[in-house]
Motif scaffolding. Sequence first.
Motif, PDB file in Angstrom:
ATOM      1  N   LEU A   1      -7.157   4.813  -0.879  1.00  0.00           N
ATOM      2  CA  LEU A   1      -7.067   4.506  -2.307  1.00  0.00           C
ATOM      3  C   LEU A   1      -8.057   5.376  -3.084  1.00  0.00           C
ATOM      4  CD1 LEU A   1      -6.849   0.615  -2.089  1.00  0.00           C
ATOM      5  CD2 LEU A   1      -5.013   2.174  -2.762  1.00  0.00           C
ATOM      6  N   GLN A   2      -7.681   5.745  -4.296  1.00  0.00           N
ATOM      7  CA  GLN A   2      -8.485   6.683  -5.075  1.00  0.00           C
ATOM      8  C   GLN A   2      -9.932   6.232  -5.257  1.00  0.00           C
ATOM      9  OE1 GLN A   2      -6.756   8.384  -8.570  1.00  0.00           O
ATOM     10  NE2 GLN A   2      -4.780   8.690  -7.577  1.00  0.00           N
TER      11      GLN A   2
ATOM     12  N   LEU B   1       0.821  -1.209   0.000  1.00  0.00           N
ATOM     13  CA  LEU B   1       0.000   0.000   0.000  1.00  0.00           C
ATOM     14  C   LEU B   1       0.856   1.261   0.000  1.00  0.00           C
ATOM     15  CD1 LEU B   1      -2.884  -1.065   2.411  1.00  0.00           C
ATOM     16  CD2 LEU B   1      -3.058  -0.612  -0.046  1.00  0.00           C
TER      17      LEU B   1
ATOM     18  N   PHE C   1       1.451   2.764  -3.433  1.00  0.00           N
ATOM     19  CA  PHE C   1       0.415   3.683  -3.906  1.00  0.00           C
ATOM     20  C   PHE C   1       0.535   5.044  -3.216  1.00  0.00           C
ATOM     21  CE2 PHE C   1      -1.557  -0.565  -4.432  1.00  0.00           C
ATOM     22  CZ  PHE C   1      -1.628  -0.562  -5.813  1.00  0.00           C
TER      23      PHE C   1
ATOM     24  N   GLY D   1      -7.061   1.569   2.364  1.00  0.00           N
ATOM     25  CA  GLY D   1      -5.964   2.456   2.684  1.00  0.00           C
ATOM     26  C   GLY D   1      -5.310   2.073   3.992  1.00  0.00           C
TER      27      GLY D   1
END
Length: 167
Positions: free
Chosen positions: A93-94, A19, A22, A68
Amino acid sequence: MEINLVPVTFEDKEVLSNLYQFYNYDFSIFTDQDVNLHGEFEVNIDYFWEGDHRWNPYLIEVSGNLAGFVVVLFENLDTDPDPTHVIYDFMILQKYRRNGIGTAAAAKTLDLFKEAKWKLAQMENNKPAIAFWRKVLKDYTKDNYTECYLSDLQKYIQAFDRRGRTK
């Protein structure tokens, strides 16, 4: 939609490390960080599990799916039995952004340690993070927080104290 914070164990270290790829990707527009020759960002989170109890990483799950992570640092635990709690890293996360999940996860994080001094910091050029945390703290603290700008660090710092208060 159920949002949970799950403590990251050593066995889940690889999940958190993944993670962080990202996170570093998103953050690279502010830090100018590049990937290495393997196409990865340099990530070393071993210190979270090396006997330093100041680090508290959590996975953020939404209805059982990874969304996330957040890392809470007990900033001065080595010198103060009542440390300042710092949201050290926070990433959604988006796919899960702009629908209240980040705000809810931030509030759940702050609720983990209800009797605490808190501090948050954002880089001066990370305007989305500054706006996000100002909104979260305005709502969460009922606008009872302080903010300063540290020009030497080029960071905005918000602080508030929940000790002796009820929400």
